[in-house]
Design an enzyme around this catalytic site. Structure first.
Site, PDB file in Angstrom:
ATOM      1  N   LYS A   1     -16.236  31.948  27.319  1.00  0.00           N
ATOM      2  CA  LYS A   1     -15.999  31.730  25.891  1.00  0.00           C
ATOM      3  C   LYS A   1     -15.729  30.240  25.656  1.00  0.00           C
ATOM      4  CE  LYS A   1     -13.836  34.386  22.148  1.00  0.00           C
ATOM      5  NZ  LYS A   1     -15.079  34.944  21.594  1.00  0.00           N
TER       6      LYS A   1
ATOM      7  N   HIS B   1     -18.195  11.426  30.923  1.00  0.00           N
ATOM      8  CA  HIS B   1     -18.658  12.774  31.218  1.00  0.00           C
ATOM      9  C   HIS B   1     -17.851  13.432  32.338  1.00  0.00           C
ATOM     10  CE1 HIS B   1     -22.063  11.668  28.713  1.00  0.00           C
ATOM     11  NE2 HIS B   1     -22.506  12.927  28.779  1.00  0.00           N
TER      12      HIS B   1
ATOM     13  N   ARG C   1      -8.797  37.075  29.624  1.00  0.00           N
ATOM     14  CA  ARG C   1     -10.139  36.502  29.479  1.00  0.00           C
ATOM     15  C   ARG C   1     -10.069  35.003  29.244  1.00  0.00           C
ATOM     16  NH1 ARG C   1     -14.138  38.636  24.806  1.00  0.00           N
ATOM     17  NH2 ARG C   1     -12.531  37.649  23.539  1.00  0.00           N
TER      18      ARG C   1
ATOM     19  N   ARG D   1     -13.997   8.326  26.418  1.00  0.00           N
ATOM     20  CA  ARG D   1     -15.197   9.132  26.637  1.00  0.00           C
ATOM     21  C   ARG D   1     -15.840   8.841  27.994  1.00  0.00           C
ATOM     22  NH1 ARG D   1     -20.745   9.499  26.032  1.00  0.00           N
ATOM     23  NH2 ARG D   1     -21.474  11.445  25.063  1.00  0.00           N
TER      24      ARG D   1
ATOM     25  N   LEU E   1     -21.152  37.598  26.309  1.00  0.00           N
ATOM     26  CA  LEU E   1     -19.710  37.525  26.492  1.00  0.00           C
ATOM     27  C   LEU E   1     -19.172  38.950  26.651  1.00  0.00           C
ATOM     28  CD1 LEU E   1     -17.178  35.581  26.327  1.00  0.00           C
ATOM     29  CD2 LEU E   1     -16.889  36.543  24.043  1.00  0.00           C
TER      30      LEU E   1
ATOM     31  N   GLU F   1     -26.876  39.713  22.516  1.00  0.00           N
ATOM     32  CA  GLU F   1     -25.724  39.959  21.649  1.00  0.00           C
ATOM     33  C   GLU F   1     -25.993  39.286  20.313  1.00  0.00           C
ATOM     34  OE1 GLU F   1     -22.243  38.217  23.449  1.00  0.00           O
ATOM     35  OE2 GLU F   1     -23.299  36.389  24.012  1.00  0.00           O
TER      36      GLU F   1
ATOM     37  N   TYR G   1     -11.949  29.076  24.542  1.00  0.00           N
ATOM     38  CA  TYR G   1     -11.062  29.648  23.532  1.00  0.00           C
ATOM     39  C   TYR G   1     -11.025  31.160  23.639  1.00  0.00           C
ATOM     40  CZ  TYR G   1     -15.013  31.288  20.674  1.00  0.00           C
ATOM     41  OH  TYR G   1     -16.137  31.942  20.217  1.00  0.00           O
TER      42      TYR G   1
END
Length: 288
Positions: free
Chosen positions: A143, A102, A52, A100, A200, A176, A33
């Site tokens: 992110k 993996h 980004r 579902r 990040l 961070e 995101y």
């Protein structure tokens, strides 16, 4: 609209939006995101955030369903549909839809956008923080939606009556915060963690560094530690929601307050950049 949600072409207020149960976000948090502020319907630093966003997707081998230009055009169109132009503009892409499993689902990802009213803090009020060992995995430079450690750390800060949690790794190296970057001022210089896989590379961080250099303030992108944090002249926290905040207590102990004039110079430069870039509404720009 008072707020807005978007999912693969469907648009509505957030309360009315639904997502397929088989979207991989539900099973694995499988997505990335990005986000930033809008003021006067003008999305700030959009090119940097979108770059980004696409880089995060590429690092995770997620196939983007749009181009960069298509995404920027879509975001600007959606922003203009909301009642207020002062918004937090959030967007994510998840690795498609499927039963579902993996292993990857083939094909392009699912694009989400949420827009909610929000304003950016001017950074004049100090904040209090706590510290906590950084137990996140080693993809902090991407992110991703895998934010459970940050969620827990943010809740710990909330329960302590604080705004943020500053993370540190083994040996006391400061990385961070739960959802921000962290920096210190010492002897007239800005120290900030290097952009390795432990943090990040924040857009607000980049703007802070750029403004410091413009102001003639030396910048060192090198590791620093808890001892340095507690002995800093000032502690700064930056994010796309709050461009430049000053910390006055860490774990209940008073900190900083030794370089208020320097902090104010930096704070004003960063905030003024945002205000100037978003001063004129997009609708007026189109007419001029």
């Amino acid at each position: 609209m008072k707020n807005l949600g978007y999912y693969n072409g469907k648009i509505g207020e957030l309360e009315s939006m639904t997502i397929p149960m088989n979207d991989r976000v539900h099973w694995f948090g499988d997505g990335v995101y990005d986000a930033g502020p809008s003021r006067n319907y003008n999305i700030f630093a959009l090119d940097e955030h979108v770059d980004r966003f696409f880089n995060s997707a590429a690092l995770m081998d997620i196939v983007m369903p749009v181009t960069k230009d298509e995404l920027k055009e879509l975001l600007q169109k959606l922003v203009l549909m909301v009642d207020t132009g002062d918004l937090f503009v959030y967007y994510q892409v998840t690795r498609g839809t499927g039963i579902r499993n993996h292993a990857f689902t083939e094909g392009p990802g699912n694009l989400w956008v949420t827009l909610v009213p929000a304003t950016v803090s001017d950074g004049t009020e100090p904040i209090q923080v706590i510290t906590e060992e950084d137990k996140r995995f080693l993809y902090c430079h991407v992110k991703t939606l895998n934010l459970l450690p940050s969620v827990l750390a943010a809740e710990h800060a909330k329960r302590a009556g604080c705004k943020e949690t500053i993370f540190y790794r083994h040996g006391g190296r400061v990385t961070e915060c739960a959802h921000s970057n962290c920096h210190i001022l010492k002897d007239g210089k800005l120290f900030t963690a290097p952009t390795d896989n432990m943090i990040l590379p924040g857009i607000a961080r980049a703007h802070l560094i750029r403004k410091c250099k413009e102001l003639g303030i030396a910048v060192s992108e090198t590791p620093y530690y808890l001892k340095d944090l507690m002995e800093a002249d000032e502690i700064l926290v930056t994010s796309s929601s709050n461009f430049c905040l000053r910390v006055d207590h860490v774990d209940g102990k008073p900190v900083g307050g030794k370089a208020p004039e320097l902090y104010e110079k930096i704070r004003k430069a960063v905030v003024d950049e945002f205000l100037e870039a978003t001063n004129k509404p997009v609708s007026e720009k189109a007419e001029s």
